[in-house]
Design a protein around this motif. Sequence first.
Motif, mmCIF file in Angstrom:
data_model
loop_
_atom_site.group_PDB
_atom_site.id
_atom_site.type_symbol
_atom_site.label_atom_id
_atom_site.label_comp_id
_atom_site.label_asym_id
_atom_site.label_seq_id
_atom_site.Cartn_x
_atom_site.Cartn_y
_atom_site.Cartn_z
ATOM 1 N N VAL A 101 0.858 -1.181 0.000
ATOM 2 C CA VAL A 101 0.000 0.000 0.000
ATOM 3 C C VAL A 101 0.898 1.236 0.000
ATOM 4 N N PRO A 102 0.770 2.082 -1.029
ATOM 5 C CA PRO A 102 1.631 3.263 -1.113
ATOM 6 C C PRO A 102 1.173 4.403 -0.197
ATOM 7 N N ILE A 103 1.451 4.239 1.087
ATOM 8 C CA ILE A 103 1.109 5.253 2.085
ATOM 9 C C ILE A 103 2.381 5.585 2.850
ATOM 10 N N ALA A 104 2.649 6.866 3.011
ATOM 11 C CA ALA A 104 3.838 7.307 3.733
ATOM 12 C C ALA A 104 3.793 6.813 5.182
ATOM 13 N N PRO A 105 4.952 6.452 5.719
ATOM 14 C CA PRO A 105 5.010 6.027 7.122
ATOM 15 C C PRO A 105 4.440 7.115 8.040
ATOM 16 N N GLY A 106 3.696 6.682 9.040
ATOM 17 C CA GLY A 106 3.105 7.608 9.996
ATOM 18 C C GLY A 106 1.796 8.230 9.551
ATOM 19 N N LYS A 107 1.370 7.944 8.338
ATOM 20 C CA LYS A 107 0.136 8.527 7.801
ATOM 21 C C LYS A 107 -1.093 7.861 8.412
ATOM 22 N N VAL A 108 -0.991 6.574 8.719
ATOM 23 C CA VAL A 108 -2.108 5.825 9.297
ATOM 24 C C VAL A 108 -1.619 5.072 10.534
ATOM 25 N N GLU A 109 -2.563 4.704 11.374
ATOM 26 C CA GLU A 109 -2.222 3.994 12.609
ATOM 27 C C GLU A 109 -1.889 2.527 12.362
ATOM 28 N N ALA A 110 -2.560 1.924 11.370
ATOM 29 C CA ALA A 110 -2.340 0.508 11.078
ATOM 30 C C ALA A 110 -2.840 0.196 9.673
ATOM 31 N N ILE A 111 -2.270 -0.850 9.088
ATOM 32 C CA ILE A 111 -2.746 -1.372 7.808
ATOM 33 C C ILE A 111 -3.068 -2.840 8.033
ATOM 34 N N LEU A 112 -4.325 -3.196 7.797
ATOM 35 C CA LEU A 112 -4.780 -4.579 7.925
ATOM 36 C C LEU A 112 -5.018 -5.133 6.532
ATOM 37 N N HIS A 113 -4.530 -6.349 6.302
ATOM 38 C CA HIS A 113 -4.676 -6.970 4.987
ATOM 39 C C HIS A 113 -5.827 -7.973 5.001
ATOM 40 N N LYS A 114 -6.667 -7.875 3.966
ATOM 41 C CA LYS A 114 -7.804 -8.787 3.812
ATOM 42 C C LYS A 114 -7.279 -10.158 3.408
ATOM 43 N N PRO A 115 -7.877 -11.224 3.903
ATOM 44 C CA PRO A 115 -8.961 -11.241 4.886
ATOM 45 C C PRO A 115 -8.411 -11.019 6.294
ATOM 46 N N VAL A 116 -9.089 -10.172 7.035
ATOM 47 C CA VAL A 116 -8.680 -9.875 8.404
ATOM 48 C C VAL A 116 -9.627 -10.597 9.357
ATOM 49 N N SER A 117 -9.069 -11.163 10.398
ATOM 50 C CA SER A 117 -9.924 -11.865 11.364
ATOM 51 C C SER A 117 -10.634 -10.839 12.244
ATOM 52 N N ALA A 118 -11.762 -11.237 12.777
ATOM 53 C CA ALA A 118 -12.514 -10.376 13.683
ATOM 54 C C ALA A 118 -11.662 -10.029 14.900
ATOM 55 N N ALA A 119 -10.954 -11.005 15.430
ATOM 56 C CA ALA A 119 -10.129 -10.774 16.620
ATOM 57 C C ALA A 119 -9.019 -9.770 16.330
ATOM 58 N N HIS A 120 -8.394 -9.862 15.159
ATOM 59 C CA HIS A 120 -7.312 -8.935 14.805
ATOM 60 C C HIS A 120 -7.860 -7.525 14.577
ATOM 61 N N LEU A 121 -9.008 -7.423 13.930
ATOM 62 C CA LEU A 121 -9.644 -6.127 13.712
ATOM 63 C C LEU A 121 -9.947 -5.456 15.045
ATOM 64 N N ILE A 122 -10.579 -6.179 15.952
ATOM 65 C CA ILE A 122 -10.958 -5.623 17.246
ATOM 66 C C ILE A 122 -9.729 -5.253 18.065
ATOM 67 N N ALA A 123 -8.723 -6.111 18.065
ATOM 68 C CA ALA A 123 -7.497 -5.811 18.804
ATOM 69 C C ALA A 123 -6.835 -4.533 18.288
ATOM 70 N N THR A 124 -6.852 -4.349 16.972
ATOM 71 C CA THR A 124 -6.251 -3.148 16.382
ATOM 72 C C THR A 124 -7.047 -1.908 16.738
ATOM 73 N N VAL A 125 -8.371 -1.980 16.662
ATOM 74 C CA VAL A 125 -9.202 -0.835 17.027
ATOM 75 C C VAL A 125 -8.992 -0.490 18.502
ATOM 76 N N ARG A 126 -8.957 -1.488 19.351
ATOM 77 C CA ARG A 126 -8.711 -1.242 20.776
ATOM 78 C C ARG A 126 -7.365 -0.568 21.007
ATOM 79 N N GLN A 127 -6.333 -1.067 20.333
ATOM 80 C CA GLN A 127 -4.995 -0.505 20.495
ATOM 81 C C GLN A 127 -4.955 0.950 20.038
ATOM 82 N N VAL A 128 -5.553 1.245 18.893
ATOM 83 C CA VAL A 128 -5.536 2.613 18.348
ATOM 84 C C VAL A 128 -6.336 3.562 19.224
#
Length: 131
Positions: A101-128
């Motif tokens: 994904v062509p995004i400059a470092p620090g531009k976003v909090e996280a990049i999740l790649h599909k397919p993403v598990s529900a547990a990983h999605l929730i853990a990332t949202v909680r962390q952010v």
Amino acid sequence: MTSPSPRGTPTAGSLTGVRILLVEDSWHLARAMARLLNALGADLAGPVATAADAERLISERRPDVALVDFSLRDGEPAHDLIDRLQDQGISVIVITGYEVVPIAPGKVEAILHKPVSAAHLIATVRQVTSR
């Protein structure tokens, strides 16, 4: 989105009060994520499939975090939307099917790649949202 394992199942109410904007143009993935986020108590705006619809929702109520598909229905990468979200101090988590994904470092909090598990999605949202 893949289902969480019994060990990785998020607990009910774990996102209560967190305002989340969901921008995803794949209706089946958007629907699955919306169901999960709602079940966990999130205050959800969307899902929407275009940057214009996302802008409308942002103007109605500022989210704490935005889950943004990198390639939206309007045919453009989400660079401009991500920039506007960041300018407003809204944390962005990109969800993408692209390997790179062509995004400059620090531009976003996280990049999740599909397919993403529900547990990983929730853990990332909680962390952010806990930062």
